[in-house]
Write a protein that holds these residues in place. Structure first.
Motif, PDB file in Angstrom:
ATOM      1  N   ASP A  18       1.918   4.886   2.841  1.00 54.99           N
ATOM      2  CA  ASP A  18       2.646   3.615   3.517  1.00 54.99           C
ATOM      3  C   ASP A  18       3.222   2.660   2.371  1.00 54.99           C
ATOM      4  OD1 ASP A  18       0.418   1.990   2.827  1.00 54.99           O
ATOM      5  OD2 ASP A  18      -0.288   2.294   4.809  1.00 54.99           O
ATOM      6  N   ALA A  19       4.121   1.784   2.762  1.00 57.48           N
ATOM      7  CA  ALA A  19       4.508   0.882   1.836  1.00 57.48           C
ATOM      8  C   ALA A  19       3.591   0.035   0.999  1.00 57.48           C
ATOM      9  CB  ALA A  19       5.706  -0.015   2.534  1.00 57.48           C
ATOM     10  N   PRO A  20       2.598  -0.646   1.814  1.00 54.77           N
ATOM     11  CA  PRO A  20       1.396  -1.466   1.274  1.00 54.77           C
ATOM     12  C   PRO A  20       1.059  -0.597   0.110  1.00 54.77           C
ATOM     13  CG  PRO A  20       1.466  -1.860   3.461  1.00 54.77           C
ATOM     14  CD  PRO A  20       2.280  -0.538   3.291  1.00 54.77           C
ATOM     15  N   LEU A  21       0.641   0.655  -0.061  1.00 56.55           N
ATOM     16  CA  LEU A  21      -0.002   1.338  -0.828  1.00 56.55           C
ATOM     17  C   LEU A  21       0.778   1.575  -1.970  1.00 56.55           C
ATOM     18  CD1 LEU A  21      -2.058   3.230  -2.014  1.00 56.55           C
ATOM     19  CD2 LEU A  21      -1.101   5.117  -0.692  1.00 56.55           C
ATOM     20  N   VAL A  22       1.979   2.026  -1.678  1.00 50.60           N
ATOM     21  CA  VAL A  22       3.123   1.914  -2.951  1.00 50.60           C
ATOM     22  C   VAL A  22       3.029   0.840  -3.412  1.00 50.60           C
ATOM     23  CG1 VAL A  22       5.447   2.578  -3.389  1.00 50.60           C
ATOM     24  CG2 VAL A  22       4.428   3.925  -1.771  1.00 50.60           C
ATOM     25  N   GLY A  23       3.349  -0.414  -2.641  1.00 51.77           N
ATOM     26  CA  GLY A  23       3.324  -1.756  -3.530  1.00 51.77           C
ATOM     27  C   GLY A  23       2.420  -2.033  -4.450  1.00 51.77           C
ATOM     28  N   ARG A  24       0.997  -1.468  -4.123  1.00 51.43           N
ATOM     29  CA  ARG A  24      -0.092  -1.732  -4.947  1.00 51.43           C
ATOM     30  C   ARG A  24      -0.051  -0.685  -5.948  1.00 51.43           C
ATOM     31  NH1 ARG A  24      -2.621  -2.030   0.178  1.00 51.43           N
ATOM     32  NH2 ARG A  24      -3.277   0.406  -0.141  1.00 51.43           N
ATOM     33  N   LEU A  25       0.413   0.353  -6.012  1.00 47.80           N
ATOM     34  CA  LEU A  25       0.467   1.390  -7.015  1.00 47.80           C
ATOM     35  C   LEU A  25       1.629   0.896  -8.129  1.00 47.80           C
ATOM     36  CD1 LEU A  25       0.675   4.943  -5.114  1.00 47.80           C
ATOM     37  CD2 LEU A  25      -1.508   3.926  -6.402  1.00 47.80           C
ATOM     38  N   VAL A  26       2.591   0.306  -7.615  1.00 45.53           N
ATOM     39  CA  VAL A  26       3.656   0.032  -8.574  1.00 45.53           C
ATOM     40  C   VAL A  26       3.159  -1.472  -9.359  1.00 45.53           C
ATOM     41  CG1 VAL A  26       6.099  -1.218  -8.876  1.00 45.53           C
ATOM     42  CG2 VAL A  26       5.544   0.839  -7.301  1.00 45.53           C
ATOM     43  N   ALA A  27       2.276  -2.215  -8.575  1.00 46.94           N
ATOM     44  CA  ALA A  27       1.969  -3.704  -9.176  1.00 46.94           C
ATOM     45  C   ALA A  27       1.024  -3.125 -10.494  1.00 46.94           C
ATOM     46  CB  ALA A  27       1.601  -4.423  -8.192  1.00 46.94           C
ATOM     47  N   ARG A  28       0.012  -2.187 -10.381  1.00 50.45           N
ATOM     48  CA  ARG A  28      -0.873  -1.931 -11.328  1.00 50.45           C
ATOM     49  C   ARG A  28      -0.289  -0.842 -12.335  1.00 50.45           C
ATOM     50  NH1 ARG A  28      -3.971  -0.952  -6.595  1.00 50.45           N
ATOM     51  NH2 ARG A  28      -3.786   1.576  -6.670  1.00 50.45           N
ATOM     52  N   ARG A  29       0.799  -0.410 -12.246  1.00 50.01           N
ATOM     53  CA  ARG A  29       1.243   0.803 -13.180  1.00 50.01           C
ATOM     54  C   ARG A  29       2.515   0.117 -13.836  1.00 50.01           C
ATOM     55  NH1 ARG A  29       1.886   3.042 -17.099  1.00 50.01           N
ATOM     56  NH2 ARG A  29       2.404   5.078 -17.381  1.00 50.01           N
ATOM     57  N   PHE A  30       3.131  -0.792 -13.181  1.00 52.86           N
ATOM     58  CA  PHE A  30       4.385  -1.331 -13.486  1.00 52.86           C
ATOM     59  C   PHE A  30       4.686  -2.811 -13.373  1.00 52.86           C
ATOM     60  CE2 PHE A  30       5.454   3.198 -12.576  1.00 52.86           C
ATOM     61  CZ  PHE A  30       5.381   3.660 -13.941  1.00 52.86           C
ATOM     62  N   PRO A  31       3.728  -3.435 -13.760  1.00 44.89           N
ATOM     63  CA  PRO A  31       3.812  -4.964 -13.550  1.00 44.89           C
ATOM     64  C   PRO A  31       5.161  -5.652 -13.438  1.00 44.89           C
ATOM     65  CG  PRO A  31       2.167  -4.665 -15.093  1.00 44.89           C
ATOM     66  CD  PRO A  31       2.840  -3.370 -14.980  1.00 44.89           C
ATOM     67  N   ARG A  32       6.173  -5.128 -14.231  1.00 43.78           N
ATOM     68  CA  ARG A  32       7.662  -5.645 -14.261  1.00 43.78           C
ATOM     69  C   ARG A  32       8.059  -5.458 -12.813  1.00 43.78           C
ATOM     70  NH1 ARG A  32       7.506  -1.039 -16.964  1.00 43.78           N
ATOM     71  NH2 ARG A  32       9.252   0.704 -16.761  1.00 43.78           N
ATOM     72  N   TRP A  33       7.814  -4.572 -12.002  1.00 36.95           N
ATOM     73  CA  TRP A  33       8.129  -4.399 -10.963  1.00 36.95           C
ATOM     74  C   TRP A  33       7.440  -4.877  -9.717  1.00 36.95           C
ATOM     75  CZ3 TRP A  33       9.326   1.299 -12.722  1.00 36.95           C
ATOM     76  CH2 TRP A  33      10.483   1.243 -13.657  1.00 36.95           C
TER      77      TRP A  33
END
Length: 300
Positions: A18-33
Motif C-alpha cells: 500500500d501507499a504508506p508502506l511505499v512512502g516509508r521504503l522511499v524515505a529510508r532508501r532515498f531521503p531526497r524523495w
C-alpha cells in the motif's frame, strides 16, 4: 492512471502493498524523495504493483517472489536497451534494497506520460501499427550476443501442455474444439531457424503507452531476451484491429511462418491467462477473450 484501492489478490503467494508502506521504503532508501505524495495506480499488470511518487517518479515493486528476477533483469538491461529504441522505456533512477518491511529489491523510475490504449477504441490504428512495427524492428537490431534467452522466445511446442490444460479448464466458457484445432495448426508451423534476436516478449495493451494515437513508450521488459522474434507479433491480435494487422506485418517484415507463430503465441498466452485471471484481473481476462475471439474470426 488514477489512484485506486488495493486490487484483489491474484496469486496465493502475493504480499500486501500500500501507499504508506511505499512512502516509508522511499524515505529510508532515498531521503531526497521523502515526503513526496504516493498514490497507487490502476494497472492490469500481474507481477508488479505501481505507485506514483510525486509528479515525476514511479515506484514499482514485485507482488510475489516469482517476480523478483524480473526486477533485477530490468534494472540491468533497460539502461542498455533504451538508447537503441525509438520510444521511451522505463529509466531506472533508484534501486531499492530489501529491508525489514519489504523482502525484495524494487525500483524507482522516471514517470512516463501517456495512457494504455483500449483495443476496441483506437483512432487511426494505422499510425499505431507503424509505430509498433518500428519499435519491434529497432529492438531486433540490438546486438544480441550477451542477451539472456527470452522467457517467451522458444518453440511453440514447449507450451503445448499448459495450453491444452488451459483449454480443458475453459470447457463450457469458450469453443474448446475450435481453439484446439487452431492450436494444433499453430504447432504445425515451422520453427524459427534464423539467429536469435531481442524480443520484448509481452507486447500487450497494458505494456504500451500512447498519446494522440501514437506510441510514446513501451514498459515492462521482464520477459525481454533473445530468441524467436515471432513472439512480438502478439500485439497484432491483443491490441490492433484486423484492419491494421497488415500494416503492422508489413512494417515488421514477417513471413508466413513467423506470422503464424506469432498468432500461435497470441492464442497460447490468452488461453493460459484466461482461466487463471478470470475473476482476479478482469481487464486481462477481457483482453484474452478479445484475442481468442479475434483469432477464431480470422480463421473463419
Amino acid at each position: 492512471m488514477n489512484a485506486v484501492t488495493p486490487p484483489p489478490r491474484m496469486h496465493a503467494d502475493e504480499i500486501p502493498l500500500d501507499a504508506p508502506l511505499v512512502g516509508r521504503l522511499v524515505a529510508r532508501r532515498f531521503p531526497r524523495w521523502a515526503g513526496l505524495p504516493v498514490r497507487r495506480l490502476v494497472s492490469s499488470g500481474t507481477e508488479n504493483a505501481m505507485f506514483r511518487l510525486g509528479a515525476d517518479l514511479l515506484v514499482r515493486l514485485p507482488r510475489r517472489p516469482g517476480a523478483v528476477p524480473d526486477v533485477l533483469h530490468e534494472q540491468h538491461w533497460l539502461p542498455r536497451l533504451g538508447p537503441h529504441l525509438p520510444v521511451a522505456v522505463p529509466e531506472p533512477l533508484g534501486i531499492g534494497e530489501p529491508d525489514e518491511e519489504f523482502p525484495w529489491p524494487w525500483s524507482v523510475y522516471r514517470w512516463l506520460e501517456g495512457h494504455n490504449p483500449v483495443p476496441t477504441a483506437i483512432r487511426g490504428p494505422g499510425r499505431l501499427a507503424a509505430d509498433l512495427g518500428a519499435f519491434v524492428r529497432a529492438l531486433r537490431r540490438v546486438d544480441p550476443r550477451d542477451a539472456p534467452p527470452g522467457y517467451r522466445a522458444g518453440p511453440l511446442r514447449e507450451r503445448d501442455e499448459p495450453t491444452r490444460t488451459a483449454i480443458s479448464e475453459l470447457g463450457g466458457r469458450i469453443d474448446t474444439d475450435a481453439v484446439t484445432a487452431l492450436w494444433e495448426r499453430a504447432l504445425d508451423t515451422p520453427d524459427h531457424t534464423g539467429p536469435a534476436v531481442w524480443a520484448h516478449g509481452d507486447l500487450s495493451p497494458g505494456n504500451v503507452l500512447v498519446d494522440g494515437g501514437r506510441l510514446t513508450a513501451v514498459i515492462d521488459f521482464g520477459c525481454a531476451g533473445a530468441g524467436d522474434p515471432a513472439v512480438d507479433l502478439i500485439v497484432a491480435w491483443n491490441l490492433l484491429p484486423a484492419s491494421a494487422r497488415g500494416a503492422f506485418r508489413e512494417a515488421v517484415g514477417a513471413d508466413d511462418a513467423q506470422w503464424a507463430r506469432g498468432r500461435g503465441w497470441a492464442l497460447s498466452i490468452s488461453l493460459i491467462q484466461l482461466p487463471y485471471y478470470w475473476a482476479t484481473n478482469p481487464a486481462l481476462a477481457e483482453n484474452s477473450r478479445h484475442v481468442i475471439a479475434g483469432i477464431l474470426a480470422e480463421a473463419g
